[in-house]
Design a protein around this motif. Structure first.
Motif, PDB file in Angstrom:
ATOM      1  N   HIS A  54       0.915  -1.328  -0.067  1.00 51.02           N
ATOM      2  CA  HIS A  54      -0.012  -0.087   0.118  1.00 51.02           C
ATOM      3  C   HIS A  54       0.776   1.369   0.021  1.00 51.02           C
ATOM      4  O   HIS A  54       1.460   1.610   1.053  1.00 51.02           O
ATOM      5  N   LEU A  55       1.174   1.872  -1.154  1.00 52.61           N
ATOM      6  CA  LEU A  55       2.052   2.961  -1.307  1.00 52.61           C
ATOM      7  C   LEU A  55       1.220   4.336  -0.869  1.00 52.61           C
ATOM      8  O   LEU A  55       0.091   4.476  -1.245  1.00 52.61           O
ATOM      9  N   LEU A  56       1.913   5.193  -0.400  1.00 50.89           N
ATOM     10  CA  LEU A  56       1.633   6.592   0.112  1.00 50.89           C
ATOM     11  C   LEU A  56       2.499   7.702  -0.493  1.00 50.89           C
ATOM     12  O   LEU A  56       3.916   7.394  -0.133  1.00 50.89           O
ATOM     13  N   GLU A  57       2.197   8.786  -1.357  1.00 48.58           N
ATOM     14  CA  GLU A  57       2.957   9.873  -1.347  1.00 48.58           C
ATOM     15  C   GLU A  57       2.243  10.839  -1.083  1.00 48.58           C
ATOM     16  O   GLU A  57       1.019  11.007  -1.765  1.00 48.58           O
ATOM     17  N   GLY A  58       2.893  11.869  -0.505  1.00 51.45           N
ATOM     18  CA  GLY A  58       2.150  13.265  -0.285  1.00 51.45           C
ATOM     19  C   GLY A  58       3.129  14.196  -0.009  1.00 51.45           C
ATOM     20  O   GLY A  58       4.370  14.286   0.142  1.00 51.45           O
ATOM     21  N   THR A  59       2.629  15.588  -0.520  1.00 46.98           N
ATOM     22  CA  THR A  59       3.073  16.704  -0.244  1.00 46.98           C
ATOM     23  C   THR A  59       2.147  17.699   0.730  1.00 46.98           C
ATOM     24  O   THR A  59       1.026  17.603   0.616  1.00 46.98           O
ATOM     25  N   VAL A  60       2.716  18.586   1.384  1.00 47.32           N
ATOM     26  CA  VAL A  60       2.206  19.426   2.355  1.00 47.32           C
ATOM     27  C   VAL A  60       2.648  20.879   1.763  1.00 47.32           C
ATOM     28  O   VAL A  60       4.084  21.167   2.110  1.00 47.32           O
ATOM     29  N   THR A  61       2.016  21.720   1.208  1.00 47.17           N
ATOM     30  CA  THR A  61       2.551  23.239   0.864  1.00 47.17           C
ATOM     31  C   THR A  61       1.785  23.995   1.687  1.00 47.17           C
ATOM     32  O   THR A  61       0.397  24.110   1.504  1.00 47.17           O
TER      33      THR A  61
END
Length: 357
Positions: free
Chosen positions: A41-48
């Motif tokens: 279960h892959l997770l990729e995220g960004t917080v701007t």
């Protein structure tokens, strides 16, 4: 917890069956129903974030400046932004009340002395230069006959033609025929072509006026000064460390996969269907920071199923949903298979070395 668009085991095995039926992997000795499935279960995220910054300083601009359209403040930290004053794309510039004044520039009249000529309106120049033909050494074969003539005339001649420097011309100093250098005709020096022997060249930066426009006031002779406040919301982006990295063998292919994407604002809660591992990876990045005004959280999730045949440890298959919703299957050599290949190659190299010695 099942991730969005997570393929079921039946869907995965059906995709494997279709792939094996049309490919060269049909002879594995096992049916897809016997494959061992491992879900990643892959997770990729960004917080701007946009974090507010307020700065204050003295500002000067040439001439009389109209600042009437800029907001006015008394204490910068206490200034409250109106709804239409959101400095997202560009900063908001303000003026402190009572600080605007017009003052004279120290140049006086908008111009300063030219630094190239120091106000002389020209640059000094040597009126004559050593002749390039004779180098001033053999200007005339009869130098003793020059008498009291100066070595450099008041106005040296223009450089002569030197197509055949070995041929001599009449000397202008001692009038001896065929004795002088054709370049300088016996003087040893020739007139400077740049200043035409005048000893001065008009100054280019000031155009012969001796002064140039003041770079501080741009010729106005005065400056407008004020205390300037600035409010800006620069964006800062940080990436979320994935709890499970992309499988190395298909990392590039996953870029075009059918990732499920969620976009959240500063007050939006995390999706309810997040797994505990994904939630733990995201939450440390969501703490409110001092001065934070806006936020965009981009969460991307994709499930990759690794399928391993039961009777072969040399191959493995990766199944994931593509951007069009269909399941994509990729066949790869497993790590164990790679080690076997490397070991076989090394054994062959050793055997060749033994046989050749």
């Amino acid at each position: 917890m099942v991730a969005p668009n997570d393929p079921s085991d039946d869907e995965v095995r059906a995709a494997l069956s279709a792939f094996l039926a049309r490919g060269r992997s049909r002879r594995l000795g096992a049916a897809p129903a016997d494959f061992h499935l491992t879900r990643l279960h892959l997770l990729e995220g960004t917080v701007t974030r946009r974090v507010e910054q307020r700065t204050e300083g003295t500002q000067h601009e040439p001439g009389a400046v109209d600042l009437s359209e800029r907001p006015v403040y008394d204490v910068l930290e206490n200034y409250k932004l109106s709804p239409h004053e959101k400095p997202g794309d560009r900063p908001l510039d303000l003026v402190k009340r009572g600080t605007v004044h017009l003052r004279s520039c120290d140049c006086g009249n908008g111009r300063r002395r030219c630094a190239d000529c120091n106000g002389m309106r020209y640059r000094p120049c040597e009126p004559a230069h050593v002749c390039t033909v004779c180098q001033g050494v053999t200007a005339c074969t009869q130098t003793l006959k020059h008498g009291g003539l100066p070595s450099t005339p008041p106005r040296p001649p223009k450089p002569g033609r030197a197509d055949r420097p070995d041929e001599r011309v009449n000397c202008e100093a001692c009038q001896t025929p065929d004795s002088a250098c054709p370049g300088c005709r016996g003087w040893g020096k020739v007139r400077c072509q740049e200043c035409q022997a005048s000893g001065r060249i008009p100054c280019v930066p000031c155009k012969g006026t001796g002064t140039v426009e003041c770079a501080t006031c741009l010729g106005h002779g005065n400056l407008t000064s004020w205390t300037a406040g600035r409010i800006k919301w620069p964006s800062q982006t940080e990436r979320v460390s994935p709890p499970v990295p992309r499988p190395r063998h298909v990392a590039s292919e996953l870029g075009s996969g059918g990732w499920h994407t969620d976009r959240l604002g500063i007050h939006d809660p995390l999706p309810d269907d997040l797994s505990p591992d994904h939630r733990s990876a995201l939450e440390p990045h969501l703490r409110l920071r001092k001065g934070e005004k806006e936020r965009e959280v981009v969460i991307k999730r994709l499930t990759v199923v690794k399928a391993s045949p039961p009777y072969s440890d040399n191959l493995e298959f990766y199944v994931f949903r593509s951007s069009d919703g269909r399941l994509d299957v990729r066949r790869r050599v497993s790590e164990e298979g790679r080690r076997k290949v490397f070991a076989a190659v090394a054994a062959v190299v050793v055997l060749v070395l033994v046989l050749t010695h």
